[in-house]
Design a protein around this motif. Structure first.
Motif, PDB file in Angstrom:
ATOM      1  N   ILE A  84      -7.214  -5.206   2.834  1.00  0.00           N
ATOM      2  CA  ILE A  84      -6.257  -5.251   4.058  1.00  0.00           C
ATOM      3  C   ILE A  84      -5.421  -3.234   3.514  1.00  0.00           C
ATOM      4  CG2 ILE A  84      -3.983  -5.603   3.319  1.00  0.00           C
ATOM      5  CD1 ILE A  84      -5.562  -7.136   5.111  1.00  0.00           C
ATOM      6  N   LYS A  85      -6.330  -2.709   1.948  1.00  0.00           N
ATOM      7  CA  LYS A  85      -5.778  -1.699   1.954  1.00  0.00           C
ATOM      8  C   LYS A  85      -6.023  -0.388   3.487  1.00  0.00           C
ATOM      9  CE  LYS A  85     -10.502   0.335  -0.439  1.00  0.00           C
ATOM     10  NZ  LYS A  85     -10.472   0.021  -1.885  1.00  0.00           N
ATOM     11  N   TYR A  86      -7.154  -1.652   4.027  1.00  0.00           N
ATOM     12  CA  TYR A  86      -8.320  -0.504   5.243  1.00  0.00           C
ATOM     13  C   TYR A  86      -6.979  -0.647   6.577  1.00  0.00           C
ATOM     14  CZ  TYR A  86     -11.878   0.066   2.517  1.00  0.00           C
ATOM     15  OH  TYR A  86     -12.347   0.729   1.234  1.00  0.00           O
ATOM     16  N   LEU A  87      -6.803  -2.017   6.359  1.00  0.00           N
ATOM     17  CA  LEU A  87      -5.039  -2.423   7.689  1.00  0.00           C
ATOM     18  C   LEU A  87      -4.329  -1.563   7.308  1.00  0.00           C
ATOM     19  CD1 LEU A  87      -2.886  -4.569   8.478  1.00  0.00           C
ATOM     20  CD2 LEU A  87      -4.787  -3.860   9.673  1.00  0.00           C
ATOM     21  N   ASP A  88      -3.746  -1.380   6.004  1.00  0.00           N
ATOM     22  CA  ASP A  88      -2.440  -0.395   5.733  1.00  0.00           C
ATOM     23  C   ASP A  88      -2.805   0.609   5.641  1.00  0.00           C
ATOM     24  OD1 ASP A  88      -1.830  -2.189   4.355  1.00  0.00           O
ATOM     25  OD2 ASP A  88      -2.382  -1.966   2.659  1.00  0.00           O
ATOM     26  N   GLU A  89      -3.894   1.208   6.515  1.00  0.00           N
ATOM     27  CA  GLU A  89      -4.457   2.881   6.527  1.00  0.00           C
ATOM     28  C   GLU A  89      -4.253   2.773   7.952  1.00  0.00           C
ATOM     29  OE1 GLU A  89      -3.949   5.628   4.684  1.00  0.00           O
ATOM     30  OE2 GLU A  89      -3.405   3.700   3.695  1.00  0.00           O
ATOM     31  N   LEU A  90      -5.118   1.769   8.644  1.00  0.00           N
ATOM     32  CA  LEU A  90      -4.614   1.285   9.762  1.00  0.00           C
ATOM     33  C   LEU A  90      -3.385   1.569  10.998  1.00  0.00           C
ATOM     34  CD1 LEU A  90      -7.821  -0.784  10.710  1.00  0.00           C
ATOM     35  CD2 LEU A  90      -7.328   1.779  11.997  1.00  0.00           C
TER      36      LEU A  90
ATOM     37  N   LYS B 174       0.607  -9.822   4.069  1.00  0.00           N
ATOM     38  CA  LYS B 174       2.103  -9.625   3.816  1.00  0.00           C
ATOM     39  C   LYS B 174       2.459  -8.256   3.648  1.00  0.00           C
ATOM     40  CE  LYS B 174       3.252 -11.387  -0.523  1.00  0.00           C
ATOM     41  NZ  LYS B 174       3.005 -11.722  -1.888  1.00  0.00           N
ATOM     42  N   PRO B 175       3.045  -7.388   4.457  1.00  0.00           N
ATOM     43  CA  PRO B 175       2.990  -5.626   4.170  1.00  0.00           C
ATOM     44  C   PRO B 175       3.364  -5.514   2.534  1.00  0.00           C
ATOM     45  CG  PRO B 175       4.482  -6.664   6.391  1.00  0.00           C
ATOM     46  CD  PRO B 175       3.368  -7.864   5.500  1.00  0.00           C
ATOM     47  N   TYR B 176       2.326  -4.063   2.440  1.00  0.00           N
ATOM     48  CA  TYR B 176       2.828  -3.394   1.854  1.00  0.00           C
ATOM     49  C   TYR B 176       3.844  -2.784   1.094  1.00  0.00           C
ATOM     50  CZ  TYR B 176       1.776   1.423   3.815  1.00  0.00           C
ATOM     51  OH  TYR B 176       2.794   1.954   4.512  1.00  0.00           O
ATOM     52  N   TRP B 177       4.705  -2.562   2.229  1.00  0.00           N
ATOM     53  CA  TRP B 177       5.921  -1.680   2.471  1.00  0.00           C
ATOM     54  C   TRP B 177       7.041  -3.008   2.718  1.00  0.00           C
ATOM     55  CZ3 TRP B 177       8.204  -4.454   6.607  1.00  0.00           C
ATOM     56  CH2 TRP B 177       7.190  -4.989   7.675  1.00  0.00           C
ATOM     57  N   ALA B 178       7.033  -3.838   1.952  1.00  0.00           N
ATOM     58  CA  ALA B 178       7.249  -5.553   2.918  1.00  0.00           C
ATOM     59  C   ALA B 178       8.345  -5.802   1.132  1.00  0.00           C
ATOM     60  CB  ALA B 178       6.765  -6.428   3.952  1.00  0.00           C
ATOM     61  N   LYS B 179       9.050  -6.467   1.261  1.00  0.00           N
ATOM     62  CA  LYS B 179      10.483  -6.728   0.488  1.00  0.00           C
ATOM     63  C   LYS B 179      10.609  -8.098   0.360  1.00  0.00           C
ATOM     64  CE  LYS B 179       9.557  -3.155  -2.102  1.00  0.00           C
ATOM     65  NZ  LYS B 179       8.741  -2.789  -3.471  1.00  0.00           N
ATOM     66  N   ASP B 180      10.339  -8.679  -1.180  1.00  0.00           N
ATOM     67  CA  ASP B 180      11.453 -10.631  -0.323  1.00  0.00           C
ATOM     68  C   ASP B 180      10.442 -11.199   0.572  1.00  0.00           C
ATOM     69  OD1 ASP B 180      12.824  -9.508  -2.492  1.00  0.00           O
ATOM     70  OD2 ASP B 180      14.475  -9.025  -1.262  1.00  0.00           O
ATOM     71  N   PHE B 181       8.962 -10.425   1.125  1.00  0.00           N
ATOM     72  CA  PHE B 181       8.227 -11.794   1.276  1.00  0.00           C
ATOM     73  C   PHE B 181       8.288 -13.303   1.694  1.00  0.00           C
ATOM     74  CE2 PHE B 181       4.611 -13.246   3.529  1.00  0.00           C
ATOM     75  CZ  PHE B 181       4.580 -12.674   5.006  1.00  0.00           C
ATOM     76  N   VAL B 182       8.950 -13.680   2.203  1.00  0.00           N
ATOM     77  CA  VAL B 182       9.237 -15.314   3.081  1.00  0.00           C
ATOM     78  C   VAL B 182       8.590 -15.876   3.953  1.00  0.00           C
ATOM     79  CG1 VAL B 182      11.281 -17.026   2.991  1.00  0.00           C
ATOM     80  CG2 VAL B 182      11.489 -15.178   1.739  1.00  0.00           C
TER      81      VAL B 182
END
Length: 849
Positions: free
Chosen positions: A592-598, A710-718
């Motif tokens: 997913i780290k590559y998707l984060d950059e995309l 689960k996006p790297y920047w998201a908090k409290d993902f539900v």
């Protein structure tokens, strides 16, 4: 679209220029040629006495008569320069004028010159061929058998960095005819006789079908070409489909013949897409959905639509194909643009069928294919320039574009043309006797030419012909030749991309894409490791916060990330090729780290480089200052739409054969499970608000695991299914395994935090703000204060405030806050970087803390 020019005789004032002005007097020969050179370099105002004949330039620097001059490691940026030259014009030129009717001045290597002959402006540029500008001299200004003064005012943005930049001047006497298509009809064109004399000529026209099959040959007709514009009618046969006309103009009095081509119509093609079964020795973790299996709406969907309707539908396709019909066209390396257009336009058409775009795609593809030579050559260079400079590069992009066109349309001649290119490359380059060295046939330590590795791997995949894979192996060996870029060996030794070859980012990343593809088809995991290490070096040390790289088109030293307009940061071609590199790595690893950059690049720099109102594109898109949008044909204007067009490939997809939601945009995702169709319809607040509702539509229950990122920047993902929370286990994705029923409801929610980004080495006293995946900026149009006076408080909070946006604003997202400026409370309006500057105003991303 200039098609060509007849030269009666050319007298060349030899001499190479390095930097700005160096004259090699030893090469001067021939009567009447300039004999004295006085040059000077000085930043000056626009209106200057420097153009005057009597200006005393004795104090200006006179450069030595040498072949080259390195100006050191300094950088010259966007300055105005004057150069002066005093030279003798003798009777030889006058004789040529009497014979041919005109004299022109040819300048090479200058940016945008304004030329003065004996103190008088000698007119606008009338022809541009690559870096050459041709200017018609006003003969009444010439002092015959006497000294004449040429003054040149130019502005040029030039990064030296110890490299040599050639500047060459030429003087010539020409028979000045310019052949051009008339825009309103392909059946007429005009010949502009820019000499003072009328001449008789014969015109012969031969017509061919798309595959160069002869149709009919017209008898020659006599025409009188008056001085000025001469409109010529070409009566194409009434048959439908693509027709190419070969025109031959003969002027007996000068014993000169000029040939050029016109085309009209296109073959009507019913598309039957080819789903190529690309094989991989390393199993792919991620695969994109079929183009028509998803629809993207919301902010991202709007940008995809604008990329098609505002940018791609307004591309000058006549300009793209002109260099193929008549080499070399406007400039000899124009060849890359047709393939880039085909690649972007085919992606856009596959995603959302567009009838107008299809016509443009067919026209470009058919004209390019019809221009292929008998030996398979499909470039834009004249014969004696084949395989120099950017020629292999142009063939690379024709492979890219025509292979995409083949898979989009199923049109067999497109694949045939690609195989003929591949066969020619295999025959021309290699280590066997009589073959050329690929490294010597491209720029940037050979990296431009070796980047053909990328489509050659694809050609091997499409055809399964071993010779194409063998050619790819030759390229990898060529890397480590004495003159090669040593891409793999340097990465192995240093782990740093800025130490590879000359650090040119675009060409290097283009090779990286090809290397990852090669590792896929061969199972070479060691090569893949090197590519992942190179990726890590870029992300850690050379990546801008908006998802791009390069300053002055190079990978710079660790954390050296200047972001002002003068820094030429974020070349659009680098942005797009970075996306391609990440997509290849994401496919093969599923990490997913590559998707984060995309996501970072797609939602910030790629979309931020294209004006949503006009479709114009920034060649360099800085974080500070106005975005310099342009609509002329450049490599970046052709590249950025490619990057945007590939976004549907990773918005949603299949991870280990399971549907995966990645960017949570509004729209639909459809897939098939054992013959049962299931559709997921999303209503989303992303990327502005952290909520999405996904409804399931299926005619019968379907047991299917579905993944949710689960996006790297998201908090409290539900995540909830039918109101019941699902354990969000797993670092990157949540897997929901269940039997899905009609009207099942999935709910996603999270907090989108405000992230402060440190300015680092280049902006040590500054911060930037990021909301979720999107970097925020101040747009001067929306703020009444000077951003230089703003100091952001440590506890800054933002409030959604889209009501402050102008009526014509495209984007719909804004945030506001109040800060103290010189003791007074001021309201600041932040917008996403991708939206900022769309009306031409200045952008500020790094702010004082």
């Amino acid at each position: 679209m200039a098609l060509g020019q007849l030269f009666a005789q050319k007298l060349v004032l030899d001499g190479s220029w390095k930097g700005l002005s160096v004259y090699d007097e030893k090469k001067n020969s021939g009567k009447g040629l300039p004999t004295e050179l006085i040059t000077g370099i000085a930043p000056v105002p626009e209106n200057s006495v420097f153009k005057d004949v009597n200006f005393d330039d004795n104090n200006w620097k006179t450069l030595d008569a040498i072949n080259s001059l390195k100006l050191g490691d300094n950088v010259i940026k966007e300055k105005v320069f004057w150069l002066r030259k005093t030279f003798f014009i003798g009777d030889d030129y006058k004789k040529l004028l009497n014979a041919n009717g005109a004299i022109s001045l040819h300048l090479k290597g200058f940016g945008l010159p304004v030329c003065y002959l004996n103190g008088v402006d000698i007119g606008k540029q009338v022809k541009e061929d690559g870096e050459e500008r041709e200017i018609l001299l006003k003969t009444d200004l010439i002092k015959w058998n006497a000294n004449n003064t040429l003054a040149i005012r130019l502005s040029y943005s030039l990064s030296l960095n110890g490299k040599e930049f050639p500047f060459v001047t030429q003087a010539s006497s020409d028979l000045l005819f310019v052949f051009e298509n008339r825009k309103e009809s392909n059946s007429t064109f005009f010949i502009q006789n820019r000499s003072a004399k009328e001449v008789y000529a014969t015109l012969e026209t031969t017509y061919y079908r798309f595959d160069n099959t002869f149709i009919i040959k017209n008898s020659a007709r006599n025409i009188l070409l008056n001085s000025g514009i001469n409109h010529i009618e070409i009566d194409f046969p009434t048959t439908t489909g693509y027709i190419k006309a070969k025109c031959s103009l003969n002027i007996p009095v000068y014993q000169l013949t000029k040939e050029w081509y016109l085309s009209k119509g296109i073959d009507s093609i019913v598309y039957h897409p080819k789903k190529a079964a690309f094989k991989s020795e390393i199993p792919l973790k991620y695969e994109s959905l079929p183009w028509n299996n998803q629809k993207i709406q919301g902010w991202l969907g709007e940008r995809l639509q604008l990329n098609t309707t505002v940018r791609l539908e307004n591309v000058d396709v006549d300009g793209l194909i002109g260099g193929y019909l008549n080499q070399p066209g406007v400039h000899p390396w124009i060849g890359e643009h047709a393939g880039k257009f085909l690649d972007a336009a085919c992606n856009a058409y596959n995603y959302k069928h567009n009838a107008r775009l299809k016509l443009m795609i067919d026209k470009v593809a058919q004209n390019v294919i019809a221009s292929q030579k008998e030996d398979g050559y499909l470039g834009t260079y004249v014969l004696d320039k084949h395989w120099t400079s950017w020629d292999v590069w142009s063939h690379k992009y024709n492979l890219v574009g025509l292979m995409n066109y083949y898979q989009t349309s199923g049109y067999q001649p497109a694949l045939t043309a690609c195989k003929r290119i591949g066969d020619l490359l295999c025959k021309t380059f290699g280590n066997n006797p009589g073959q050329l060295d690929l490294i010597n046939s491209g720029t940037h330590v050979g990296m431009a030419a070796t980047s053909v590795l990328d489509p050659m791997v694809d050609l091997y995949q499409l055809t399964e012909e071993q010779k194409y894979l063998d050619f790819c192996k030759y390229i990898l060996r060529a890397y480590d030749q004495a003159n090669g870029p040593k891409i793999i060996s340097t990465l192995k030794a240093t782990g740093r991309v800025d130490k590879v070859a000359n650090a040119k980012a675009y060409e290097m990343l283009s090779n990286f894409v090809g290397i990852v593809k090669f590792s896929k088809v061969t199972g070479d995991e060691e090569l893949l490791d090197f590519m992942q290490n190179a990726w890590a070096d870029i992300v850690k040390n050379r990546m801008y916060i908006t998802g791009t790289a390069s300053s002055y088109e190079m990978f710079q030293d660790d954390h050296n990330l200047p972001a002002a307009p003068d820094d030429h940061m974020g070349e659009g071609c680098v942005t797009t090729t970075w996306m391609q590199f990440n997509y290849q790595l994401f496919q093969i690893t599923g990490n997913i780290k590559y998707l984060d950059e995309l996501e970072r690049t797609a939602l910030n720099h790629a979309t931020g480089a294209e004006n949503p109102h006009t479709g114009c594109v920034s060649y360099y898109t800085s974080l500070m200052g106005a975005k310099p949008y342009g609509c002329n044909i450049t490599c970046c204007l052709s590249s950025v739409p490619r990057g945007i067009s590939m976004i549907p490939l990773f918005t949603n997809g299949m991870m280990d054969k399971k549907p995966v939601f990645l960017l949570y945009q509004s729209g639909t995702l459809t897939t098939d499970v054992n013959g049962k169709e299931i559709q997921f319809s999303t209503e989303s607040g992303f990327p502005v608000e952290g909520n999405a509702k996904i409804m399931v539509t299926t005619s019968s229950p379907v047991n299917l695991p579905v993944l949710f990122r689960k996006p790297y920047w998201a908090k409290d993902f539900v995540l909830k299914v039918n109101g019941k929370a699902v354990k969000a286990e797993g670092q990157d994705c949540v897997t929901v395994q269940r039997t899905w029923n009609n009207n099942d409801k999935i709910e996603i929610s999270c907090n989108i935090p405000l992230i402060k980004l440190d300015g680092g080495k280049s902006y040590p006293d500054c911060v930037a703000l990021q909301k979720g995946s999107r970097v925020l900026s101040l747009d001067k149009q929306l703020n009444n204060i000077d951003a230089k006076d703003v100091v952001l408080p440590s506890d800054i909070q933002l409030t959604s405030d889209s009501s402050t946006l102008p009526k014509d604003w495209i984007g719909g997202c804004a945030f506001s806050t109040t800060v103290q400026v010189h003791g007074k409370s001021e309201k600041l309006i932040f917008v996403p970087f991708a939206d900022a500057g769309q009306n031409g105003s200045e952008v500020t991303t790094w702010l004082k803390k």
